[in-house]
Design a protein around this motif. Structure first.
Motif, short mmCIF file in Angstrom:
data_model
loop_
_atom_site.label_atom_id
_atom_site.label_comp_id
_atom_site.label_asym_id
_atom_site.label_seq_id
_atom_site.Cartn_x
_atom_site.Cartn_y
_atom_site.Cartn_z
N LEU A 26 -1.73 25.70 18.31
CA LEU A 26 -2.02 24.97 17.08
C LEU A 26 -2.90 25.83 16.19
O LEU A 26 -4.00 26.23 16.58
CB LEU A 26 -2.71 23.65 17.38
CG LEU A 26 -3.29 22.88 16.18
CD1 LEU A 26 -2.20 22.55 15.17
CD2 LEU A 26 -4.00 21.62 16.64
N PHE A 27 -2.39 26.15 15.00
CA PHE A 27 -3.17 26.83 13.97
C PHE A 27 -3.75 25.76 13.06
O PHE A 27 -3.01 25.02 12.41
CB PHE A 27 -2.28 27.79 13.18
CG PHE A 27 -1.70 28.92 13.98
CD1 PHE A 27 -2.26 30.19 13.94
CD2 PHE A 27 -0.58 28.71 14.78
CE1 PHE A 27 -1.73 31.23 14.67
CE2 PHE A 27 -0.03 29.76 15.52
CZ PHE A 27 -0.61 31.01 15.47
N HIS A 28 -5.07 25.67 13.03
CA HIS A 28 -5.73 24.59 12.32
C HIS A 28 -5.80 24.88 10.81
O HIS A 28 -6.12 25.99 10.39
CB HIS A 28 -7.14 24.37 12.86
CG HIS A 28 -7.15 23.88 14.27
ND1 HIS A 28 -7.16 22.53 14.58
CD2 HIS A 28 -7.14 24.54 15.46
CE1 HIS A 28 -7.18 22.38 15.89
NE2 HIS A 28 -7.16 23.59 16.45
N ALA A 29 -5.51 23.86 10.01
CA ALA A 29 -5.60 23.98 8.56
C ALA A 29 -7.03 24.33 8.16
O ALA A 29 -7.99 23.86 8.77
CB ALA A 29 -5.17 22.67 7.89
N ILE A 30 -7.17 25.16 7.13
CA ILE A 30 -8.51 25.53 6.68
C ILE A 30 -9.18 24.33 6.01
O ILE A 30 -8.52 23.42 5.51
CB ILE A 30 -8.47 26.74 5.73
CG1 ILE A 30 -7.72 26.40 4.43
CG2 ILE A 30 -7.83 27.94 6.40
CD1 ILE A 30 -7.78 27.52 3.40
N ASP A 31 -10.51 24.34 6.01
CA ASP A 31 -11.26 23.20 5.50
C ASP A 31 -11.11 23.03 3.99
O ASP A 31 -11.10 21.91 3.47
CB ASP A 31 -12.75 23.35 5.85
CG ASP A 31 -13.00 23.25 7.34
OD1 ASP A 31 -12.20 22.58 8.02
OD2 ASP A 31 -13.98 23.85 7.82
N ASN A 32 -11.01 24.15 3.27
CA ASN A 32 -10.89 24.10 1.82
C ASN A 32 -9.59 24.77 1.38
O ASN A 32 -9.58 25.97 1.06
CB ASN A 32 -12.09 24.78 1.15
CG ASN A 32 -13.40 24.09 1.48
OD1 ASN A 32 -13.56 22.90 1.21
ND2 ASN A 32 -14.32 24.83 2.09
#
Length: 369
Positions: free
Chosen positions: A256-262
């Motif tokens: 799982l590649f996590h979406a960036i916060d911004n």
């Protein structure tokens, strides 16, 4: 299971399926590995999750119809794609009891903003009418200049166009490993990636299938595009039925590649990750980017112009030493800018600098070196 599905939090997803899953033996399409994927799509839709399917396979599906030909010929591959596309669509249609729609794209349909918005509108209209879009690159007509090249990166562009919550990329292995697990038995699966950097790319080798065109590197490239748009991205084993059961239970069966916060703003993301530079503007190594975009580049700053492009197309702005500064739209053609770069004439530079349009538009995205 219904409650678990709702807890996933997805409203719209994109799933990418490769050629090795659709035509594993290059003798036409097979439902051998597609049944579990189709069941996953059906169950997602039953839970109110909209799905876009990006499906490779037209070339692999049509290959068996051509005997004693040079399969490396681009012309032959285009013919294979034309012959195999209908079989690929028919195979998917047999697995669903709802309507599907064929969406064939080239890179030109995505890197021009008006056409990108048109693709977005079409996908939205199909989804809102409960029709499953099945997207593929239009290999029959595409050229080197117009092609994306692999459906991993295409799926990320489609996911951003569709405002998806998640992108699921099916592979022939469980996800991203520390090394190629087919070669190195000590390779271990990386479950979570918070940041895609050079170290992550170093773990992505070449293609592990002799059927598809994409390898792990293109999947990581796609993940980088998607997460920067706020889209969680999974690389999973599409050959395993348990993969899709795990996803439906809210678990991570692969990487799982996590979406960036911004996440990037939509226009900025499109410029950086979807457009393709049609040429290059080269400046001196001492050139410094200006904060004001309308003063980004003066005529006397130009050292060289590379490529053939028209006014309004996207180009790469870089230094002579190769450092990439920005992707930007040029307000002038390469022909005119070549002429300007070759002149040692302050009067000419002043006239162009004072023209109604500066050399570069105010649409640009700074890049790292």
């Amino acid at each position: 299971m219904q409650n678990t599905l709702k807890n996933i939090g997805w409203q719209r997803i994109v799933i990418k399926v490769g050629s090795a899953l659709i035509a594993p033996h290059r003798d036409g399409c097979s439902s051998q590995y597609l049944l579990s994927i189709a069941n996953f799509i059906v169950r997602c839709r039953a839970a109110g999750i909209q799905v876009v399917l990006v499906s490779s396979g037209s070339v692999a599906a049509g290959a068996h119809l051509f005997n004693n030909v040079d399969s490396s010929s681009m012309t032959v591959k285009k013919a294979m794609a034309a012959a195999g596309q209908s079989e690929m669509m028919a195979t998917w249609d047999r697995l669903f009891d709802f309507n599907t729609a064929q969406v064939l794209l080239t890179h030109a349909d995505l890197c021009v903003r008006d056409r990108f918005e048109s693709v977005r509108d079409t996908l939205t209209a199909l989804l809102n009418n409960d029709i499953l879009p099945i997207v593929n690159e239009n290999d029959t007509v595409t050229t080197d200049k117009l092609k994306v090249g692999d459906n991993d990166n295409l799926s990320a562009m489609v996911a951003s166009a569709a405002y998806a919550d998640a992108l699921i990329i099916c592979s022939d292995i469980n996800g991203l490993y520390t090394a190629n697990p087919h070669v190195d038995k000590s390779a271990t699966l990386i479950r979570d990636v918070a940041r895609i950097d050079a170290n992550i790319y170093s773990m992505a080798g070449g293609a592990t299938s002799d059927v598809g065109t994409g390898g792990m590197k293109t999947k990581v490239q796609a993940a980088e595009k998607a997460v920067s748009h706020g889209i969680n991205t999974y690389i999973v084993n599409g050959f395993s039925e348990s993969t899709f059961n795990e996803l439906l239970q809210g678990n991570n069966p692969g990487t799982l590649f996590h979406a960036i916060d911004n996440p990037m703003q939509d226009q900025t993301h499109w410029m950086k990750h979807t457009t393709k530079a049609q040429g290059e503007l080269v400046v001196d190594d001492d050139f410094a980017m200006q904060k004001q975009s309308d003063n980004l580049l003066a005529p006397q700053d130009l050292v060289n112009v590379i490529g053939d492009f028209s006014a309004g197309e996207v180009v790469l702005l870089r230094k002579e030493n190769g450092d990439k500064l920005a992707k930007v739209k040029s307000n002038y053609s390469s022909c005119l800018l070549n002429f300007v770069a070759e002149q040692d004439n302050d009067d000419l530079s002043e006239k162009l600098h004072d023209a109604s349009a500066p050399i570069l538009s105010n649409q640009f995205v700074p890049l790292g070196s």
